[in-house]
Write a protein that holds these residues in place. Structure first.
Motif, short mmCIF file in Angstrom:
data_model
loop_
_atom_site.label_atom_id
_atom_site.label_comp_id
_atom_site.label_asym_id
_atom_site.label_seq_id
_atom_site.Cartn_x
_atom_site.Cartn_y
_atom_site.Cartn_z
N LYS A 155 -67.77 5.79 17.83
CA LYS A 155 -67.48 4.69 16.91
C LYS A 155 -66.41 3.78 17.49
CE LYS A 155 -65.53 5.84 13.01
NZ LYS A 155 -65.41 6.40 11.63
N LEU A 156 -66.67 2.48 17.47
CA LEU A 156 -65.69 1.50 17.91
C LEU A 156 -64.86 0.99 16.74
CD1 LEU A 156 -67.91 -0.62 20.35
CD2 LEU A 156 -66.27 1.18 20.95
N SER A 157 -65.50 0.78 15.60
CA SER A 157 -64.81 0.31 14.41
C SER A 157 -65.63 0.66 13.18
CB SER A 157 -64.57 -1.21 14.46
OG SER A 157 -65.80 -1.91 14.39
N ASP A 158 -64.95 0.71 12.05
CA ASP A 158 -65.61 1.04 10.78
C ASP A 158 -64.78 0.42 9.66
OD1 ASP A 158 -67.27 2.08 8.88
OD2 ASP A 158 -66.59 4.16 9.10
N ARG A 159 -65.39 -0.43 8.86
CA ARG A 159 -64.63 -1.12 7.83
C ARG A 159 -65.55 -1.48 6.66
NH1 ARG A 159 -66.07 -4.22 12.00
NH2 ARG A 159 -66.85 -6.34 11.66
N VAL A 160 -64.95 -1.82 5.55
CA VAL A 160 -65.67 -2.29 4.37
C VAL A 160 -65.35 -3.76 4.19
CG1 VAL A 160 -65.94 -2.07 1.88
CG2 VAL A 160 -65.66 -0.02 3.29
N VAL A 161 -66.39 -4.58 4.01
CA VAL A 161 -66.23 -6.03 3.89
C VAL A 161 -67.02 -6.51 2.66
CG1 VAL A 161 -65.98 -6.28 6.38
CG2 VAL A 161 -68.25 -6.51 5.34
N PRO A 162 -66.74 -7.73 2.21
CA PRO A 162 -67.52 -8.27 1.10
C PRO A 162 -69.02 -8.34 1.46
CG PRO A 162 -65.54 -9.56 1.44
CD PRO A 162 -65.64 -8.63 2.60
N MET A 163 -69.86 -8.01 0.51
CA MET A 163 -71.30 -8.07 0.72
C MET A 163 -71.74 -9.51 0.98
SD MET A 163 -74.19 -6.48 0.93
CE MET A 163 -74.13 -4.88 0.12
N ILE A 164 -72.74 -9.67 1.87
CA ILE A 164 -73.32 -10.99 2.14
C ILE A 164 -74.79 -10.95 1.76
CG2 ILE A 164 -71.68 -11.60 3.95
CD1 ILE A 164 -73.68 -10.69 6.02
N PRO A 165 -75.35 -12.09 1.34
CA PRO A 165 -76.72 -12.10 0.80
C PRO A 165 -77.79 -11.53 1.73
CG PRO A 165 -75.60 -14.15 0.25
CD PRO A 165 -74.69 -13.40 1.18
N LEU A 166 -77.73 -11.82 3.05
CA LEU A 166 -78.77 -11.35 3.95
C LEU A 166 -78.77 -9.82 4.06
CD1 LEU A 166 -78.64 -14.00 6.83
CD2 LEU A 166 -80.37 -13.75 5.04
N VAL A 167 -77.59 -9.22 4.13
CA VAL A 167 -77.49 -7.77 4.19
C VAL A 167 -77.87 -7.16 2.84
CG1 VAL A 167 -75.93 -5.82 4.52
CG2 VAL A 167 -75.81 -7.81 6.04
#
Length: 271
Positions: free
Chosen positions: A105-117
């Motif tokens: 793993k290089l990075s792991d984070r939680v971000v705001p959801m985006i419509p395409l995902v």
């Protein structure tokens, strides 16, 4: 005059076809792992095995050298560069996994959801997890990265720091998501490496990459992960299994005729 010109044009077309055929045949055998890393390609035997003229074989080998699959040196011959990794199109590890092949793993984070995902995951969560991983082959000489992966997943899932050995897809899916894998949807494409991918994979900008877009769906029909993987096109290929789950003899790493077996043994004996 026109007849002579016609013969000339026909000869050019035939020569071009011979070169392309030689390139396709030799490249396929390299990608299959038939001659492994540092194995020698013997020009006279390639002429015999392909039934094509020396000039076409040399053009094909020059093209393969330009792509980084082989190295041609006047006194040491033509050798295959680097390991070839044949990753089944719907799996995460090579069909013949070499010792030291792993991902971390290089990075792991939680971000705001985006419509395409959100559309791909078929969910209504406000946030989404994003994990970035690198696939690499670790040996005594160091680590050779062969692929990078970005995956979007539902929050609350723990992503392992690394897999010291690459597990099967079914095992990894159950381990991470706590449920059995039901289906995998896969789309394959190709792009040129951008600055970020080139830096991660230790390759020149613009080098060809294979791109694999996938959705991983559990047995209940829930989309658990949506990912994009970029692999070095000179190191990785995606074979398809037949209906029995096996690879065909043409695609298998081991040659299937006594003549090809003998050629492979000679190629290995001069390493």
């Amino acid at each position: 005059m026109s007849g002579a010109a016609g013969v000339s044009r026909g000869s050019v077309r035939a020569s071009s076809g011979h070169s392309r055929r030689a390139y396709e045949l030799v490249r396929a055998r390299i990608r299959s792992g038939w001659v492994p890393a540092n194995g020698v390609l013997i020009e006279n035997e390639l002429i015999h095995l392909t039934g094509l003229p020396r000039a076409s074989i040399r053009q094909a080998l020059n093209r393969l050298a330009d792509e980084g699959l082989i190295a041609r040196q006047r006194h040491s011959g033509t050798r295959v560069l680097g390991e070839q990794y044949r990753i089944p199109v719907d799996d995460i590890l090579p069909s013949h996994t070499p010792p030291g092949f792993m991902y971390r793993k290089l990075s792991d984070r939680v971000v705001p959801m985006i419509p395409l995902v959100q559309a791909a995951l078929e969910c209504d969560e406000a946030e989404v997890g994003v994990v970035e991983q690198v696939f690499e082959h670790v040996t005594a000489d160091g680590a050779e990265p062969v692929g990078v992966r970005t995956a979007y997943y539902r929050p609350g899932i723990h992503q392992p720091e690394s897999w010291p050995t690459c597990p099967s897809l079914e095992f990894a899916f159950r381990y991470v998501f706590g449920v059995a894998l039901g289906d995998v949807e896969t789309v394959i494409g190709a792009v040129a490496a951008d600055d970020d991918a080139a830096a991660l994979l230790h390759i020149p900008v613009g080098m060809p990459l294979l791109v694999r877009e996938q959705r991983f769906i559990d047995v209940a029909g829930v989309v658990q992960e949506y990912s994009f993987s970029h692999y070095r096109a000179d190191r990785v290929s995606f074979p398809l299994r037949d209906r029995t789950g096996r690879f065909s003899g043409v695609l298998a790493a081991e040659p299937g005729t006594p003549e090809l077996v003998a050629y492979r043994e000679r190629a290995l004996s001069v390493q």
